[in-house]
Design a protein around this motif. Structure first.
Motif, PDB file in Angstrom:
ATOM      1  N   LYS A 206       0.826  -1.202   0.000  1.00  0.00           N
ATOM      2  CA  LYS A 206       0.000   0.000   0.000  1.00  0.00           C
ATOM      3  C   LYS A 206       0.863   1.255   0.000  1.00  0.00           C
ATOM      4  O   LYS A 206       0.544   2.241  -0.680  1.00  0.00           O
ATOM      5  CB  LYS A 206      -0.921   0.014   1.226  1.00  0.00           C
ATOM      6  CG  LYS A 206      -2.038  -1.013   1.217  1.00  0.00           C
ATOM      7  CD  LYS A 206      -3.035  -0.752   2.337  1.00  0.00           C
ATOM      8  CE  LYS A 206      -2.376  -0.761   3.705  1.00  0.00           C
ATOM      9  NZ  LYS A 206      -3.352  -0.522   4.799  1.00  0.00           N
ATOM     10  N   VAL A 207       1.936   1.220   0.766  1.00  0.00           N
ATOM     11  CA  VAL A 207       2.850   2.361   0.825  1.00  0.00           C
ATOM     12  C   VAL A 207       3.516   2.564  -0.529  1.00  0.00           C
ATOM     13  O   VAL A 207       3.597   3.688  -1.038  1.00  0.00           O
ATOM     14  CB  VAL A 207       3.913   2.157   1.931  1.00  0.00           C
ATOM     15  CG1 VAL A 207       4.974   3.234   1.847  1.00  0.00           C
ATOM     16  CG2 VAL A 207       3.251   2.174   3.305  1.00  0.00           C
ATOM     17  N   LYS A 208       3.982   1.493  -1.113  1.00  0.00           N
ATOM     18  CA  LYS A 208       4.637   1.589  -2.415  1.00  0.00           C
ATOM     19  C   LYS A 208       3.683   2.149  -3.470  1.00  0.00           C
ATOM     20  O   LYS A 208       4.055   3.023  -4.265  1.00  0.00           O
ATOM     21  CB  LYS A 208       5.147   0.210  -2.843  1.00  0.00           C
ATOM     22  CG  LYS A 208       6.359  -0.287  -2.057  1.00  0.00           C
ATOM     23  CD  LYS A 208       6.774  -1.665  -2.538  1.00  0.00           C
ATOM     24  CE  LYS A 208       8.064  -2.135  -1.883  1.00  0.00           C
ATOM     25  NZ  LYS A 208       9.229  -1.356  -2.359  1.00  0.00           N
ATOM     26  N   ALA A 209       2.443   1.652  -3.461  1.00  0.00           N
ATOM     27  CA  ALA A 209       1.460   2.111  -4.434  1.00  0.00           C
ATOM     28  C   ALA A 209       1.125   3.591  -4.233  1.00  0.00           C
ATOM     29  O   ALA A 209       0.978   4.348  -5.196  1.00  0.00           O
ATOM     30  CB  ALA A 209       0.187   1.264  -4.331  1.00  0.00           C
ATOM     31  N   ALA A 210       1.011   3.998  -2.970  1.00  0.00           N
ATOM     32  CA  ALA A 210       0.691   5.393  -2.671  1.00  0.00           C
ATOM     33  C   ALA A 210       1.790   6.323  -3.165  1.00  0.00           C
ATOM     34  O   ALA A 210       1.510   7.362  -3.784  1.00  0.00           O
ATOM     35  CB  ALA A 210       0.489   5.563  -1.168  1.00  0.00           C
ATOM     36  N   VAL A 211       3.037   5.960  -2.922  1.00  0.00           N
ATOM     37  CA  VAL A 211       4.154   6.800  -3.353  1.00  0.00           C
ATOM     38  C   VAL A 211       4.225   6.847  -4.871  1.00  0.00           C
ATOM     39  O   VAL A 211       4.478   7.906  -5.470  1.00  0.00           O
ATOM     40  CB  VAL A 211       5.480   6.292  -2.749  1.00  0.00           C
ATOM     41  CG1 VAL A 211       6.661   7.065  -3.331  1.00  0.00           C
ATOM     42  CG2 VAL A 211       5.462   6.433  -1.229  1.00  0.00           C
ATOM     43  N   GLU A 212       3.992   5.719  -5.512  1.00  0.00           N
ATOM     44  CA  GLU A 212       3.992   5.692  -6.980  1.00  0.00           C
ATOM     45  C   GLU A 212       2.878   6.573  -7.543  1.00  0.00           C
ATOM     46  O   GLU A 212       3.000   7.126  -8.632  1.00  0.00           O
ATOM     47  CB  GLU A 212       3.833   4.259  -7.486  1.00  0.00           C
ATOM     48  CG  GLU A 212       5.094   3.418  -7.375  1.00  0.00           C
ATOM     49  CD  GLU A 212       6.260   4.018  -8.164  1.00  0.00           C
ATOM     50  OE1 GLU A 212       6.024   4.475  -9.307  1.00  0.00           O
ATOM     51  OE2 GLU A 212       7.379   4.053  -7.624  1.00  0.00           O
ATOM     52  N   ALA A 213       1.792   6.705  -6.775  1.00  0.00           N
ATOM     53  CA  ALA A 213       0.666   7.536  -7.201  1.00  0.00           C
ATOM     54  C   ALA A 213       0.872   9.008  -6.844  1.00  0.00           C
ATOM     55  O   ALA A 213      -0.010   9.840  -7.082  1.00  0.00           O
ATOM     56  CB  ALA A 213      -0.622   7.021  -6.576  1.00  0.00           C
ATOM     57  N   GLY A 214       2.018   9.329  -6.245  1.00  0.00           N
ATOM     58  CA  GLY A 214       2.323  10.719  -5.922  1.00  0.00           C
ATOM     59  C   GLY A 214       1.922  11.160  -4.537  1.00  0.00           C
ATOM     60  O   GLY A 214       1.925  12.358  -4.233  1.00  0.00           O
ATOM     61  N   GLN A 215       1.575  10.190  -3.665  1.00  0.00           N
ATOM     62  CA  GLN A 215       1.204  10.519  -2.300  1.00  0.00           C
ATOM     63  C   GLN A 215       2.294  10.024  -1.345  1.00  0.00           C
ATOM     64  O   GLN A 215       3.018   9.078  -1.650  1.00  0.00           O
ATOM     65  CB  GLN A 215      -0.131   9.868  -1.936  1.00  0.00           C
ATOM     66  CG  GLN A 215      -1.284  10.328  -2.813  1.00  0.00           C
ATOM     67  CD  GLN A 215      -2.568   9.590  -2.501  1.00  0.00           C
ATOM     68  OE1 GLN A 215      -2.546   8.422  -2.153  1.00  0.00           O
ATOM     69  NE2 GLN A 215      -3.700  10.277  -2.626  1.00  0.00           N
ATOM     70  N   ILE A 216       2.380  10.673  -0.184  1.00  0.00           N
ATOM     71  CA  ILE A 216       3.422  10.311   0.785  1.00  0.00           C
ATOM     72  C   ILE A 216       2.777   9.954   2.114  1.00  0.00           C
ATOM     73  O   ILE A 216       2.308  10.829   2.844  1.00  0.00           O
ATOM     74  CB  ILE A 216       4.422  11.467   0.985  1.00  0.00           C
ATOM     75  CG1 ILE A 216       5.041  11.889  -0.346  1.00  0.00           C
ATOM     76  CG2 ILE A 216       5.518  11.052   1.976  1.00  0.00           C
ATOM     77  CD1 ILE A 216       5.969  13.083  -0.242  1.00  0.00           C
ATOM     78  N   PRO A 217       2.724   8.665   2.455  1.00  0.00           N
ATOM     79  CA  PRO A 217       2.183   8.261   3.767  1.00  0.00           C
ATOM     80  C   PRO A 217       3.065   8.783   4.904  1.00  0.00           C
ATOM     81  O   PRO A 217       4.268   9.013   4.734  1.00  0.00           O
ATOM     82  CB  PRO A 217       2.220   6.727   3.706  1.00  0.00           C
ATOM     83  CG  PRO A 217       2.220   6.408   2.245  1.00  0.00           C
ATOM     84  CD  PRO A 217       3.027   7.508   1.612  1.00  0.00           C
ATOM     85  N   GLU A 218       2.461   8.962   6.067  1.00  0.00           N
ATOM     86  CA  GLU A 218       3.195   9.463   7.232  1.00  0.00           C
ATOM     87  C   GLU A 218       4.381   8.574   7.586  1.00  0.00           C
ATOM     88  O   GLU A 218       5.422   9.069   8.013  1.00  0.00           O
ATOM     89  CB  GLU A 218       2.259   9.584   8.438  1.00  0.00           C
ATOM     90  CG  GLU A 218       1.294  10.740   8.364  1.00  0.00           C
ATOM     91  CD  GLU A 218       0.469  10.897   9.634  1.00  0.00           C
ATOM     92  OE1 GLU A 218      -0.037  12.014   9.886  1.00  0.00           O
ATOM     93  OE2 GLU A 218       0.325   9.915  10.383  1.00  0.00           O
ATOM     94  N   ILE A 219       4.217   7.261   7.422  1.00  0.00           N
ATOM     95  CA  ILE A 219       5.296   6.352   7.802  1.00  0.00           C
ATOM     96  C   ILE A 219       6.560   6.630   7.001  1.00  0.00           C
ATOM     97  O   ILE A 219       7.677   6.525   7.518  1.00  0.00           O
ATOM     98  CB  ILE A 219       4.856   4.872   7.629  1.00  0.00           C
ATOM     99  CG1 ILE A 219       5.926   3.915   8.144  1.00  0.00           C
ATOM    100  CG2 ILE A 219       4.509   4.579   6.176  1.00  0.00           C
ATOM    101  CD1 ILE A 219       6.215   4.019   9.610  1.00  0.00           C
ATOM    102  N   VAL A 220       6.418   7.017   5.749  1.00  0.00           N
ATOM    103  CA  VAL A 220       7.580   7.312   4.903  1.00  0.00           C
ATOM    104  C   VAL A 220       8.281   8.563   5.412  1.00  0.00           C
ATOM    105  O   VAL A 220       9.514   8.610   5.512  1.00  0.00           O
ATOM    106  CB  VAL A 220       7.161   7.478   3.435  1.00  0.00           C
ATOM    107  CG1 VAL A 220       8.357   7.884   2.573  1.00  0.00           C
ATOM    108  CG2 VAL A 220       6.545   6.188   2.897  1.00  0.00           C
TER     109      VAL A 220
END
Length: 230
Positions: A206-220
């Motif tokens: 989910k984190v990888k997909a979010a970053v690829e989509a241009g979003q940055i999760p808090e954990i990152v």
């Protein structure tokens, strides 16, 4: 001598003032001398690291973890070189802490990896048996506040002499340059590029997909901050 001073209260007051003033100078002069030297080993936070620091504070991580290694052998053996005042030059507010439910995190970037932080934040007891730290699963879904981090960067850059876009010395004799975005869009683009490097070392799809989509999760963002503590 004491009886003589009692009879001359003005001279007694002057003497007390001189002694206190001298003691004060002895205390503060070394700090002024140190302030005139370059801050070696400390660099301003990038936009992503600063957003991670905000996540760290928001979740009260500093309530259980200190960021101050005392100059005692037991501490330096466990955590590394004791903390120096210049290392907090860009911390506003500082997060020294006084209570250690968990270990000190001043130099956690030297001995923990992105992969370790990911698993530890998701399920602490699985990584550290017997840990009483709760899991922070929501960090894998919540998005980091890049806007606020960039606003803070711009503000402190105007008020303080923060060396963004300048080479600052590192402990190993090299230099590092932390760029300040020319606009919010520019800062977000740089933060995303930095996030992609961190996400590449993570396992959560989910984190990888979010970053690829241009979003940055808090954990990152949080891991970016923790990795900067060296």
């Amino acid at each position: 001598m004491f009886h003589w001073l009692e009879k001359h209260p003005f001279l007694f007051s002057v003497g007390v003032f001189v002694v206190i003033a001298f003691a004060g100078l002895i205390e503060i002069l070394p700090n002024f001398v140190q302030a005139s030297r370059p801050v070696v080993g400390a660099a301003p936070y990038s936009t992503l690291e600063l957003a991670g620091r905000h996540v760290y504070i928001k979740n009260s991580c500093n309530a259980c973890h200190s960021q101050l290694i005392r100059p005692f052998k037991a501490e330096t053996d466990r955590y590394g070189h004791y903390s120096l005042s210049g290392e907090y030059a860009y911390d506003r507010p500082f997060l020294w802490g006084s209570k250690r439910t968990g270990p000190d995190l001043m130099r956690v970037g030297n001995y923990r990896t992105t992969d370790w932080h990911e698993h530890h934040m998701k399920n602490p007891e699985e990584v550290v048996p017997g840990s009483i730290m709760p899991g922070y699963a929501w960090m894998f879904d919540n998005k980091a506040d890049i806007d606020t981090a960039y606003a803070e960067q711009v503000t402190v850059n105007k008020v303080f002499a923060v060396p963004y876009n300048k080479a600052v010395p590192t402990r190993d004799g090299g230099t590092v340059t932390v760029k300040l975005g020319t606009s919010l869009a520019d800062a977000k683009a740089m933060a995303l590029e930095e996030a992609k490097v961190i996400a590449a070392d993570m396992k959560d799809p989910k984190v990888k997909a979010a970053v690829e989509a241009g979003q940055i999760p808090e954990i990152v963002a949080l891991i970016a901050y923790l990795n900067s503590l060296k």
